[in-house]
Design a protein around this motif. Structure first.
Motif, short mmCIF file in Angstrom:
data_model
loop_
_atom_site.label_atom_id
_atom_site.label_comp_id
_atom_site.label_asym_id
_atom_site.label_seq_id
_atom_site.Cartn_x
_atom_site.Cartn_y
_atom_site.Cartn_z
N ASN A 158 0.83 -1.21 0.00
CA ASN A 158 0.00 0.00 0.00
C ASN A 158 0.86 1.26 0.00
N THR A 159 1.98 1.20 0.72
CA THR A 159 2.89 2.34 0.78
C THR A 159 3.48 2.63 -0.60
N VAL A 160 3.97 1.58 -1.26
CA VAL A 160 4.55 1.74 -2.60
C VAL A 160 3.50 2.29 -3.57
N THR A 199 8.01 11.68 3.03
CA THR A 199 8.17 12.50 1.81
C THR A 199 8.85 11.72 0.68
N ASP A 200 9.80 10.83 1.07
CA ASP A 200 10.55 10.06 0.06
C ASP A 200 9.91 8.72 -0.27
N GLY A 201 8.73 8.44 0.26
CA GLY A 201 8.03 7.20 -0.06
C GLY A 201 8.32 6.06 0.90
N ALA A 202 9.05 6.34 2.00
CA ALA A 202 9.32 5.26 2.96
C ALA A 202 8.13 5.05 3.89
N TYR A 203 7.90 3.79 4.24
CA TYR A 203 6.94 3.47 5.30
C TYR A 203 7.65 3.78 6.62
N ILE A 204 7.05 4.63 7.45
CA ILE A 204 7.74 4.99 8.70
C ILE A 204 6.92 4.63 9.94
N GLY A 205 5.89 3.81 9.77
CA GLY A 205 5.10 3.37 10.92
C GLY A 205 3.63 3.60 10.69
N GLY A 206 2.86 3.45 11.73
CA GLY A 206 1.42 3.65 11.57
C GLY A 206 0.63 3.14 12.74
N VAL A 207 -0.54 2.64 12.43
CA VAL A 207 -1.51 2.25 13.46
C VAL A 207 -2.21 0.97 13.00
N ILE A 208 -2.44 0.04 13.93
CA ILE A 208 -3.25 -1.15 13.63
C ILE A 208 -4.44 -1.15 14.59
N ALA A 209 -5.64 -1.10 14.05
CA ALA A 209 -6.86 -1.14 14.86
C ALA A 209 -7.67 -2.37 14.45
N PRO A 210 -8.56 -2.85 15.33
CA PRO A 210 -9.38 -4.01 14.92
C PRO A 210 -10.25 -3.65 13.72
N GLY A 211 -10.44 -4.60 12.83
CA GLY A 211 -11.27 -4.35 11.64
C GLY A 211 -12.73 -4.15 12.00
N VAL A 212 -13.46 -3.57 11.09
CA VAL A 212 -14.86 -3.25 11.31
C VAL A 212 -15.68 -4.53 11.54
N ASN A 213 -15.52 -5.51 10.63
CA ASN A 213 -16.28 -6.76 10.77
C ASN A 213 -15.85 -7.53 12.01
N LEU A 214 -14.56 -7.45 12.31
CA LEU A 214 -14.02 -8.12 13.49
C LEU A 214 -14.65 -7.55 14.76
N SER A 215 -14.83 -6.25 14.79
CA SER A 215 -15.41 -5.60 15.97
C SER A 215 -16.85 -6.04 16.18
N LEU A 216 -17.61 -6.10 15.08
CA LEU A 216 -19.00 -6.54 15.18
C LEU A 216 -19.07 -8.00 15.61
N GLU A 217 -18.16 -8.80 15.05
CA GLU A 217 -18.13 -10.23 15.37
C GLU A 217 -17.75 -10.44 16.84
N ALA A 218 -16.83 -9.62 17.32
CA ALA A 218 -16.40 -9.74 18.72
C ALA A 218 -17.55 -9.44 19.68
N LEU A 219 -18.37 -8.45 19.34
CA LEU A 219 -19.54 -8.12 20.18
C LEU A 219 -20.48 -9.32 20.25
N HIS A 220 -20.73 -9.89 19.06
CA HIS A 220 -21.64 -11.03 18.97
C HIS A 220 -21.09 -12.24 19.74
#
Ligand code: ATP
Ligand code: PAU
Ligand code: K
Length: 260
Positions: A113-115, A141-162
């Motif tokens: 996704n970064t590339v 700025t130069d196109g390098a991946y420098i980190g980010g965030v991982i959150a639970p997916g939308v469907n995963l969150s709904l499934e976890a509630l269920h």
């Protein structure tokens, strides 16, 4: 022609690239038990159905599930007589190295996704991918991946509630008009939908503040269009971002081989 395979924790997408466009795309559930022969039967059946006679000469794979690599390698070797490029593995180079803590194995989908984001939109990006997890990739700025965030997916969150609450049913994600739900399903949909709108806008504005510069927000993944209606969360929605990244990485490695 190039067969590009994007294997996520939930679904695997196969796309055929003729050098200027994707002529077909198919999606299947990710199952690590699937053999090379099974992939071949599945793919050729679908190709025949669409009347596609593609001469596949190259294969590139990005997978967040390490166990599928073996069978996909055999598939490429046995049926297309080619050694596949596997993102994140030796023999597959990226245009710009990721700048992260030593020993970190960044998800190949995030690198792709970064590339792709950098190729299409330039630097200073936040790429948001709504897959099994919702990921935010920060592109320098130069196109390098420098980190980010991982959150639970939308469907995963709904499934976890269920799964966790006896009285909560299985619910599909959708956009409720009102925040205040007046029945159980509406309450759950509101929690997940408006919760995610808050999550995405909160995280992207915090990232921008941390970087202290303007950044473009690019969204991809099947559920992104639904959230696009939620607010002005993204600057661009790019459905085929990951697939595009696979073609860029393939070209980059082809050019490298030719140079040698
Ligand atoms: N073209 C589409 N049209 C409608 N819904 C889609 C489409 N593509 C995906 N979806 C829905 O969006 C969800 C997210 O799809 P996406 O491919 O982004 O991630 P995923 O397959 O769930 O996760 P991963 O990539 O981690 O395996 C899918 O589970 C599906 O329900
Ligand atoms: C976060 C997921 C599951 C999203 O598909 C994938 O990118 C992954 O397994 N990543 C490994 C850890 C990381 O990217 O830092
Ligand atoms: K994905």
């Amino acid at each position: 022609m190039l067969l590009a395979i994007d294997c996520g924790n939930t679904n695997t997408v196969f796309s055929i690239w003729d050098g200027s466009e994707f002529i077909a795309t198919w999606r299947t559930a990710t199952e690590h038990q699937r053999t090379a022969d099974q992939y071949y039967v599945w793919l050729t059946t679908l190709m025949k159905h669409r009347g596609i006679e593609a001469d596949i000469t190259d294969v590139i794979i990005s997978t967040t599930v390490p166990r599928v690599v073996f069978n996909l390698r055999v598939f490429a070797d046995r049926y297309f007589n080619t050694r596949p490029l596997v993102v994140g593995k030796p023999g597959c180079e990226l245009p710009v190295e990721a700048r992260v803590d030593a020993g970190t194995q960044v998800g190949p989908d995030r690198l792709v996704n970064t590339v792709a984001g950098y190729d299409r939109y330039g630097g200073d990006l936040i790429v948001v991918d709504f897959g099994t997890a919702t990921t935010f990739d920060v592109v320098d700025t130069d196109g390098a991946y420098i980190g980010g965030v991982i959150a639970p997916g939308v469907n995963l969150s709904l499934e976890a509630l269920h799964q966790a609450a006896a009285a909560l049913p299985h619910v599909d994600v959708s956009k409720p008009d009102l925040v205040i739900g007046t029945n159980t399903v509406a309450c759950m949909q509101s929690g997940v939908f408006w919760g995610y709108v808050g999550l995405v806008s909160g995280i992207t504005s915090r990232i921008k503040a941390e970087r202290a510069r303007p950044m473009k927000v690019i969204a991809t993944g099947g559920l992104a269009p639904l959230f696009q209606q939620g607010d002005t969360l993204f600057d661009v929605f790019d459905e085929f971002l990951t697939m595009h990244g696979l073609t860029v990485i393939h070209d980059y490695n082809k050019d490298k081989t030719l140079e040698q």
